[in-house]
Design a protein around this motif. Structure first.
Motif: not given
Length: 204
Positions: A174-181
Protein backbone atom coordinates in the motif's frame (compact mmCIF):
# COMPACT_ATOMS: atom_id res chain seq x y z
CA UNK A 1 -0.37 46.92 -11.17
CA UNK A 2 2.96 45.07 -10.90
CA UNK A 3 1.87 43.55 -7.56
CA UNK A 4 -1.35 42.26 -9.12
CA UNK A 5 0.61 40.66 -11.94
CA UNK A 6 3.04 39.11 -9.44
CA UNK A 7 0.19 37.52 -7.46
CA UNK A 8 -1.82 36.57 -10.53
CA UNK A 9 0.73 34.15 -11.98
CA UNK A 10 -0.15 31.60 -9.27
CA UNK A 11 -3.43 30.90 -11.08
CA UNK A 12 -1.99 30.68 -14.57
CA UNK A 13 -1.90 27.18 -16.15
CA UNK A 14 1.68 27.75 -17.29
CA UNK A 15 2.60 28.03 -13.61
CA UNK A 16 0.29 25.71 -11.70
CA UNK A 17 0.48 22.74 -14.10
CA UNK A 18 4.28 22.29 -13.82
CA UNK A 19 4.04 23.09 -10.11
CA UNK A 20 1.44 20.40 -9.41
CA UNK A 21 3.55 18.03 -11.52
CA UNK A 22 6.57 18.87 -9.36
CA UNK A 23 4.51 18.24 -6.22
CA UNK A 24 3.76 14.73 -7.49
CA UNK A 25 7.44 14.27 -8.29
CA UNK A 26 8.55 15.40 -4.82
CA UNK A 27 5.93 13.19 -3.15
CA UNK A 28 7.57 10.17 -4.76
CA UNK A 29 11.19 11.30 -4.67
CA UNK A 30 11.45 12.14 -0.98
CA UNK A 31 9.55 9.04 0.07
CA UNK A 32 11.93 6.89 -1.97
CA UNK A 33 15.03 8.59 -0.58
CA UNK A 34 13.93 8.23 3.04
CA UNK A 35 12.33 4.76 2.92
CA UNK A 36 14.54 2.75 0.57
CA UNK A 37 17.02 1.84 3.32
CA UNK A 38 14.18 0.67 5.57
CA UNK A 39 12.73 -1.29 2.67
CA UNK A 40 15.91 -3.31 2.14
CA UNK A 41 16.34 -3.71 5.87
CA UNK A 42 12.85 -5.24 5.89
CA UNK A 43 13.52 -7.57 2.94
CA UNK A 44 16.87 -8.69 4.41
CA UNK A 45 15.40 -9.50 7.84
CA UNK A 46 17.01 -6.59 9.64
CA UNK A 47 20.49 -6.50 8.06
CA UNK A 48 21.16 -2.76 8.44
CA UNK A 49 24.64 -2.74 6.90
CA UNK A 50 23.39 -4.51 3.77
CA UNK A 51 20.37 -2.18 3.57
CA UNK A 52 22.53 0.93 3.84
CA UNK A 53 24.87 -0.16 1.04
CA UNK A 54 22.07 -1.10 -1.35
CA UNK A 55 20.17 2.11 -0.56
CA UNK A 56 23.31 4.14 -1.27
CA UNK A 57 23.67 2.50 -4.68
CA UNK A 58 19.97 3.08 -5.49
CA UNK A 59 20.24 6.77 -4.61
CA UNK A 60 23.69 7.41 -6.12
CA UNK A 61 22.69 5.98 -9.52
CA UNK A 62 20.34 8.96 -9.83
CA UNK A 63 23.37 11.00 -10.94
CA UNK A 64 23.50 9.01 -14.17
CA UNK A 65 19.75 9.48 -14.64
CA UNK A 66 20.23 13.25 -14.43
CA UNK A 67 23.04 13.13 -16.98
CA UNK A 68 20.94 11.08 -19.40
CA UNK A 69 17.90 13.36 -18.98
CA UNK A 70 19.99 16.49 -19.53
CA UNK A 71 21.00 15.13 -22.94
CA UNK A 72 17.52 13.92 -23.85
CA UNK A 73 15.99 17.27 -22.89
CA UNK A 74 18.11 18.95 -25.57
CA UNK A 75 16.33 16.95 -28.25
CA UNK A 76 12.74 16.60 -27.03
CA UNK A 77 10.22 18.82 -25.26
CA UNK A 78 10.54 18.80 -21.47
CA UNK A 79 6.83 17.95 -21.18
CA UNK A 80 7.25 14.84 -23.33
CA UNK A 81 10.33 13.74 -21.38
CA UNK A 82 8.37 14.13 -18.14
CA UNK A 83 5.61 11.83 -19.35
CA UNK A 84 8.08 9.03 -20.20
CA UNK A 85 10.20 9.46 -17.05
CA UNK A 86 7.21 9.55 -14.70
CA UNK A 87 5.61 6.58 -16.43
CA UNK A 88 8.78 4.55 -15.89
CA UNK A 89 9.03 5.74 -12.30
CA UNK A 90 5.40 4.84 -11.56
CA UNK A 91 5.80 1.36 -13.05
CA UNK A 92 9.04 0.68 -11.15
CA UNK A 93 7.78 1.93 -7.77
CA UNK A 94 4.51 0.05 -8.21
CA UNK A 95 6.46 -3.07 -9.14
CA UNK A 96 8.60 -2.77 -6.01
CA UNK A 97 5.41 -2.67 -3.97
CA UNK A 98 4.02 -5.68 -5.80
CA UNK A 99 7.14 -7.87 -5.73
CA UNK A 100 8.49 -7.09 -2.28
CA UNK A 101 7.34 -10.46 -0.93
CA UNK A 102 9.31 -12.38 -3.55
CA UNK A 103 12.06 -14.43 -1.92
CA UNK A 104 14.77 -13.36 -4.36
CA UNK A 105 16.23 -10.04 -3.20
CA UNK A 106 18.02 -9.59 -6.52
CA UNK A 107 14.78 -8.60 -8.23
CA UNK A 108 14.09 -5.96 -5.58
CA UNK A 109 17.62 -4.59 -5.95
CA UNK A 110 17.27 -4.33 -9.74
CA UNK A 111 13.95 -2.51 -9.41
CA UNK A 112 15.37 -0.24 -6.70
CA UNK A 113 18.29 0.74 -8.94
CA UNK A 114 15.91 1.47 -11.83
CA UNK A 115 13.81 3.68 -9.55
CA UNK A 116 16.94 5.50 -8.41
CA UNK A 117 17.92 6.04 -12.04
CA UNK A 118 14.67 7.79 -12.99
CA UNK A 119 13.14 9.18 -9.80
CA UNK A 120 15.43 12.21 -9.52
CA UNK A 121 16.33 12.58 -13.19
CA UNK A 122 13.47 14.94 -14.04
CA UNK A 123 13.89 17.32 -11.08
CA UNK A 124 15.27 20.21 -13.12
CA UNK A 125 12.67 19.95 -15.90
CA UNK A 126 9.83 21.38 -13.81
CA UNK A 127 11.80 24.54 -13.13
CA UNK A 128 12.96 24.80 -16.74
CA UNK A 129 9.32 24.76 -17.91
CA UNK A 130 8.48 27.65 -15.58
CA UNK A 131 11.55 29.61 -16.72
CA UNK A 132 10.55 29.11 -20.35
CA UNK A 133 6.94 30.12 -19.61
CA UNK A 134 8.03 33.46 -18.13
CA UNK A 135 10.99 34.17 -20.40
CA UNK A 136 9.13 37.22 -21.72
CA UNK A 137 8.57 38.46 -18.13
CA UNK A 138 12.01 38.27 -16.48
CA UNK A 139 10.74 40.03 -13.35
CA UNK A 140 8.41 37.10 -12.64
CA UNK A 141 10.89 34.26 -13.16
CA UNK A 142 12.33 34.49 -9.64
CA UNK A 143 8.88 34.77 -8.04
CA UNK A 144 7.54 31.81 -10.01
CA UNK A 145 10.52 29.57 -9.20
CA UNK A 146 10.41 30.49 -5.50
CA UNK A 147 6.65 29.82 -5.37
CA UNK A 148 7.07 26.49 -7.14
CA UNK A 149 9.80 25.41 -4.75
CA UNK A 150 7.86 26.55 -1.69
CA UNK A 151 4.64 24.77 -2.67
CA UNK A 152 6.39 21.52 -3.59
CA UNK A 153 8.36 21.63 -0.33
CA UNK A 154 5.12 21.52 1.66
CA UNK A 155 4.11 18.42 -0.31
CA UNK A 156 7.51 16.82 0.31
CA UNK A 157 7.14 17.40 4.06
CA UNK A 158 3.66 15.85 3.97
CA UNK A 159 5.07 12.82 2.10
CA UNK A 160 7.81 12.40 4.70
CA UNK A 161 5.14 12.23 7.40
CA UNK A 162 2.26 10.39 5.69
CA UNK A 163 3.94 7.65 3.67
CA UNK A 164 5.96 6.15 6.56
CA UNK A 165 2.70 5.93 8.52
CA UNK A 166 1.02 4.15 5.60
CA UNK A 167 3.92 1.70 5.31
CA UNK A 168 3.98 1.06 9.04
CA UNK A 169 0.24 0.52 9.39
CA UNK A 170 -0.83 -0.88 6.01
CA UNK A 171 2.35 -2.52 4.73
CA UNK A 172 4.85 -1.91 1.95
CA UNK A 173 2.48 -2.75 -0.90
CA UNK A 174 0.00 0.00 0.00
CA UNK A 175 2.75 2.44 0.96
CA UNK A 176 4.65 2.05 -2.29
CA UNK A 177 1.53 2.13 -4.46
CA UNK A 178 0.54 5.40 -2.78
CA UNK A 179 4.10 6.62 -3.38
CA UNK A 180 3.72 5.78 -7.08
CA UNK A 181 0.60 7.95 -7.24
CA UNK A 182 2.92 10.97 -7.27
CA UNK A 183 4.11 10.02 -10.74
CA UNK A 184 0.51 9.52 -11.87
CA UNK A 185 -0.24 13.12 -10.90
CA UNK A 186 2.85 14.32 -12.77
CA UNK A 187 1.85 12.35 -15.88
CA UNK A 188 -1.63 13.90 -15.97
CA UNK A 189 -0.22 17.42 -15.57
CA UNK A 190 2.50 16.78 -18.17
CA UNK A 191 -0.10 15.58 -20.67
CA UNK A 192 -2.13 18.75 -20.08
CA UNK A 193 1.04 20.83 -20.51
CA UNK A 194 1.81 19.07 -23.79
CA UNK A 195 -1.69 19.71 -25.11
CA UNK A 196 -1.49 23.34 -24.04
CA UNK A 197 1.92 23.77 -25.70
CA UNK A 198 0.65 22.19 -28.93
CA UNK A 199 -2.40 24.50 -28.92
CA UNK A 200 -0.26 27.61 -28.41
CA UNK A 201 2.11 26.64 -31.22
CA UNK A 202 -0.81 25.93 -33.52
CA UNK A 203 -2.17 29.41 -32.87
CA UNK A 204 1.22 30.92 -33.68
Amino acid sequence: SEKKKSKGFLWEPKFFLPTIAKCGHDWELFTFWTQISKYFEYTSNGDTSYAAIVAFVCIAVGMFGCLITSQVAKRVEAEHALIVINLCSMIFVGSLGTFHQVESNKLSICIGVLIGLVVVSDSALYSSIVIRAYSNKPSLVGDALAAQMGISTFVAVAALYINPLLIENLGWTVGLLVTASGSAVSIVCSCLMSLRLARIRKQE
